[in-house]
Design a protein around this motif. Structure first.
Motif, PDB file in Angstrom:
ATOM      1  N   TYR A  27     -50.458  -4.260  61.466  1.00  0.00           N
ATOM      2  CA  TYR A  27     -49.311  -4.829  62.177  1.00  0.00           C
ATOM      3  C   TYR A  27     -48.667  -3.839  63.147  1.00  0.00           C
ATOM      4  N   SER A  28     -48.450  -2.619  62.705  1.00  0.00           N
ATOM      5  CA  SER A  28     -47.801  -1.631  63.569  1.00  0.00           C
ATOM      6  C   SER A  28     -48.793  -0.724  64.270  1.00  0.00           C
ATOM      7  N   ASP A  29     -49.977  -0.561  63.683  1.00  0.00           N
ATOM      8  CA  ASP A  29     -50.972   0.376  64.186  1.00  0.00           C
ATOM      9  C   ASP A  29     -50.445   1.814  64.166  1.00  0.00           C
ATOM     10  N   PHE A  30     -49.394   2.075  63.394  1.00  0.00           N
ATOM     11  CA  PHE A  30     -48.821   3.422  63.270  1.00  0.00           C
ATOM     12  C   PHE A  30     -49.251   3.998  61.930  1.00  0.00           C
ATOM     13  N   MET A  31     -50.145   4.973  61.987  1.00  0.00           N
ATOM     14  CA  MET A  31     -50.763   5.541  60.798  1.00  0.00           C
ATOM     15  C   MET A  31     -49.981   6.776  60.332  1.00  0.00           C
ATOM     16  N   VAL A  32     -49.671   6.832  59.041  1.00  0.00           N
ATOM     17  CA  VAL A  32     -48.950   7.966  58.481  1.00  0.00           C
ATOM     18  C   VAL A  32     -49.723   8.484  57.271  1.00  0.00           C
ATOM     19  N   GLY A  33     -49.787   9.796  57.160  1.00  0.00           N
ATOM     20  CA  GLY A  33     -50.400  10.439  55.998  1.00  0.00           C
ATOM     21  C   GLY A  33     -49.429  11.441  55.415  1.00  0.00           C
ATOM     22  N   ALA A  34     -49.537  11.651  54.118  1.00  0.00           N
ATOM     23  CA  ALA A  34     -48.677  12.620  53.435  1.00  0.00           C
ATOM     24  C   ALA A  34     -49.496  13.380  52.414  1.00  0.00           C
ATOM     25  N   ALA A  35     -49.127  14.641  52.207  1.00  0.00           N
ATOM     26  CA  ALA A  35     -49.730  15.473  51.168  1.00  0.00           C
ATOM     27  C   ALA A  35     -48.575  16.131  50.415  1.00  0.00           C
ATOM     28  N   LEU A  36     -48.442  15.787  49.146  1.00  0.00           N
ATOM     29  CA  LEU A  36     -47.320  16.208  48.303  1.00  0.00           C
ATOM     30  C   LEU A  36     -47.802  17.254  47.317  1.00  0.00           C
ATOM     31  N   ARG A  37     -47.193  18.440  47.340  1.00  0.00           N
ATOM     32  CA  ARG A  37     -47.601  19.545  46.472  1.00  0.00           C
ATOM     33  C   ARG A  37     -46.686  19.611  45.255  1.00  0.00           C
ATOM     34  N   ALA A  38     -47.298  19.557  44.079  1.00  0.00           N
ATOM     35  CA  ALA A  38     -46.554  19.646  42.826  1.00  0.00           C
ATOM     36  C   ALA A  38     -46.259  21.108  42.497  1.00  0.00           C
ATOM     37  N   GLU A  39     -45.304  21.322  41.599  1.00  0.00           N
ATOM     38  CA  GLU A  39     -44.973  22.677  41.162  1.00  0.00           C
ATOM     39  C   GLU A  39     -46.191  23.406  40.611  1.00  0.00           C
ATOM     40  N   ASP A  40     -47.103  22.675  39.968  1.00  0.00           N
ATOM     41  CA  ASP A  40     -48.286  23.310  39.381  1.00  0.00           C
ATOM     42  C   ASP A  40     -49.409  23.539  40.396  1.00  0.00           C
ATOM     43  N   GLY A  41     -49.163  23.229  41.682  1.00  0.00           N
ATOM     44  CA  GLY A  41     -50.133  23.487  42.733  1.00  0.00           C
ATOM     45  C   GLY A  41     -51.021  22.310  43.086  1.00  0.00           C
ATOM     46  N   ARG A  42     -51.050  21.282  42.250  1.00  0.00           N
ATOM     47  CA  ARG A  42     -51.858  20.105  42.588  1.00  0.00           C
ATOM     48  C   ARG A  42     -51.272  19.397  43.795  1.00  0.00           C
ATOM     49  N   VAL A  43     -52.137  18.783  44.590  1.00  0.00           N
ATOM     50  CA  VAL A  43     -51.701  18.066  45.787  1.00  0.00           C
ATOM     51  C   VAL A  43     -52.117  16.606  45.659  1.00  0.00           C
ATOM     52  N   VAL A  81     -45.956  15.680  56.270  1.00  0.00           N
ATOM     53  CA  VAL A  81     -45.972  14.310  56.778  1.00  0.00           C
ATOM     54  C   VAL A  81     -46.442  14.337  58.230  1.00  0.00           C
ATOM     55  N   VAL A  82     -47.404  13.454  58.550  1.00  0.00           N
ATOM     56  CA  VAL A  82     -47.901  13.314  59.923  1.00  0.00           C
ATOM     57  C   VAL A  82     -47.989  11.839  60.263  1.00  0.00           C
ATOM     58  N   GLY A  83     -47.855  11.520  61.531  1.00  0.00           N
ATOM     59  CA  GLY A  83     -47.967  10.116  61.928  1.00  0.00           C
ATOM     60  C   GLY A  83     -48.244   9.972  63.407  1.00  0.00           C
ATOM     61  N   SER A  84     -48.989   8.944  63.750  1.00  0.00           N
ATOM     62  CA  SER A  84     -49.231   8.615  65.161  1.00  0.00           C
ATOM     63  C   SER A  84     -49.856   7.229  65.239  1.00  0.00           C
ATOM     64  N   ARG A  85     -49.827   6.657  66.413  1.00  0.00           N
ATOM     65  CA  ARG A  85     -50.510   5.376  66.620  1.00  0.00           C
ATOM     66  C   ARG A  85     -52.007   5.618  66.521  1.00  0.00           C
ATOM     67  N   ARG A  86     -52.716   4.627  66.042  1.00  0.00           N
ATOM     68  CA  ARG A  86     -54.169   4.734  65.859  1.00  0.00           C
ATOM     69  C   ARG A  86     -54.833   5.203  67.157  1.00  0.00           C
ATOM     70  N   GLY A  87     -55.700   6.201  67.031  1.00  0.00           N
ATOM     71  CA  GLY A  87     -56.460   6.694  68.175  1.00  0.00           C
ATOM     72  C   GLY A  87     -55.701   7.629  69.093  1.00  0.00           C
ATOM     73  N   GLU A  88     -54.441   7.908  68.802  1.00  0.00           N
ATOM     74  CA  GLU A  88     -53.650   8.781  69.661  1.00  0.00           C
ATOM     75  C   GLU A  88     -53.428  10.136  68.986  1.00  0.00           C
TER      76      GLU A  88
END
Length: 153
Positions: A27-43, A81-88
């Motif tokens: 619907y939006s074509d706005f892609m967002v990705g996240a990588a969350l780091r825990a206290e124990d180092g796991r992502v 956190v990163v985000g952009s429209r698809r293909g951009e």
């Protein structure tokens, strides 16, 4: 809390960029990705998942957070956190929305480091306290078991 090195921050951003590629955004074509780091180092990574009804849509940050919590992890130090429209190429910094800020505050508190990136070399950092001043968390709820658990740690 240990501060991440530049290389560790860049790797977290790369993981968020990779997670972004799985976004379901018809619907939006706005892609967002996240990588969350825990206290124990796991992502834990996540992407946004849209829904035609919009309200059930899940942001990348909450997808990563809920994935981690569902696996028993509840304390975090950093999120990219990163985000952009698809293909951009990213032209702007993407920050967590208000709902995500509240959800992240619950488990990361005011010290959670939020890395908002265009690329691994072009990013800014803010604490959750800067993004959500006067945040409402477990310590605001009298008699909450989570508050008692925090005191024991």
């Amino acid at each position: 809390m240990t501060k991440l090195t530049l290389e560790e921050k860049q790797e977290l951003i790369r993981m968020a960029l990779k997670a972004r590629e799985s976004a379901y955004v018809p619907y939006s074509d706005f892609m967002v990705g996240a990588a969350l780091r825990a206290e124990d180092g796991r992502v834990f990574t996540g992407c946004n998942v849209e829904n035609a009804a919009f309200t059930p849509t899940s942001c990348a940050e909450r997808t990563a957070l809920f994935k981690a919590v569902s696996e028993g992890v509840t304390k975090f130090t950093d999120i990219a956190v990163v985000g952009s429209r698809r293909g951009e190429i990213n032209q702007q910094i993407t920050s967590p929305c208000g709902v995500c800020r509240q959800a992240l505050f619950e488990f990361g508190g005011p010290e959670l480091n939020v890395i908002m990136a265009k690329t691994p070399d072009d990013f800014m950092e803010r604490s959750m306290d800067e993004l959500l001043p006067f945040g409402f968390g477990p310590s605001n709820v009298a008699g909450n078991q989570a508050v008692e658990d925090e005191k024991e740690d």
